[in-house]
Design a protein around this motif. Structure first.
Motif, short mmCIF file in Angstrom:
data_model
loop_
_atom_site.label_atom_id
_atom_site.label_comp_id
_atom_site.label_asym_id
_atom_site.label_seq_id
_atom_site.Cartn_x
_atom_site.Cartn_y
_atom_site.Cartn_z
N LYS A 10 3.78 3.68 12.10
CA LYS A 10 2.98 3.92 13.12
C LYS A 10 0.88 3.19 11.87
N LYS A 11 1.89 4.40 10.60
CA LYS A 11 0.11 4.68 10.04
C LYS A 11 0.06 3.05 9.42
N VAL A 12 1.76 2.34 9.49
CA VAL A 12 0.92 0.83 8.38
C VAL A 12 0.63 -0.10 10.22
N ASP A 53 1.25 2.37 18.66
CA ASP A 53 2.44 2.98 19.08
C ASP A 53 3.74 1.58 19.07
N SER A 72 0.71 -1.67 0.00
CA SER A 72 0.02 -0.10 -0.30
C SER A 72 0.85 1.39 -0.15
N HIS A 98 -1.36 -4.32 4.62
CA HIS A 98 -0.92 -3.68 3.58
C HIS A 98 -0.72 -3.66 2.79
N GLU A 135 0.75 3.64 2.27
CA GLU A 135 1.97 3.45 3.65
C GLU A 135 2.99 3.01 3.92
N GLY A 152 -0.71 0.67 12.80
CA GLY A 152 -2.04 1.49 13.45
C GLY A 152 -1.66 1.95 15.57
N ALA A 166 6.27 7.58 13.24
CA ALA A 166 5.21 8.13 12.56
C ALA A 166 5.05 7.19 11.41
N PRO A 167 5.88 7.15 10.49
CA PRO A 167 6.16 5.87 8.85
C PRO A 167 4.94 4.87 9.71
#
Length: 113
Positions: A91-93, A97, A45, A111, A47, A95, A88-89
């Motif tokens: 965490k997008k994948v 922390d 994906s 993904h 992300e 979901g 951050a990148p």
């Protein structure tokens, strides 16, 4: 009656003839073989592509690249190396922390196409 050991050892064995050549995953036509499971190429994906690239990869190569990213950015917990702290990148994948390395593969599979 039973033959002496020496007599049995001196008998010539019949030479084996080579069997028919096989084609498949290990044969000469491996590039034409249908790949499935962990070797099946998947497209990440957007992300996940930000981490591993957008080209189609096998699931094994995808996992290797994610682990390389995790180790390069030192995202493993110092005490419990099974836990991964997502930046951050990632965490997008993922979901969350923090995830365990066992959950990570399951979350990555959401993904890929």
């Amino acid at each position: 009656m039973a033959q002496p050991k020496q007599a049995r050892a001196t008998k010539a064995r019949a030479a084996k003839t080579p069997g028919p050549s096989r084609t498949g995953a290990g044969g000469a036509d491996a590039s034409k073989a249908v790949r499935g499971g962990i070797a099946q190429p998947v497209t990440p994906s957007p992300e996940l592509g930000a981490i591993v690239g957008m080209e189609p990869l096998s699931r094994a190569e995808l996992t290797k690249r994610v682990w390389a990213y995790i180790k390069a950015h030192e995202l493993q917990d110092a005490q419990d190396r099974r836990q991964i702290h997502a930046d951050a990148p990632l965490k997008k994948v993922l979901g969350r922390d923090q995830v365990s390395m066992f959950e990570m593969t399951k979350l990555l599979n959401q993904h890929v196409k």
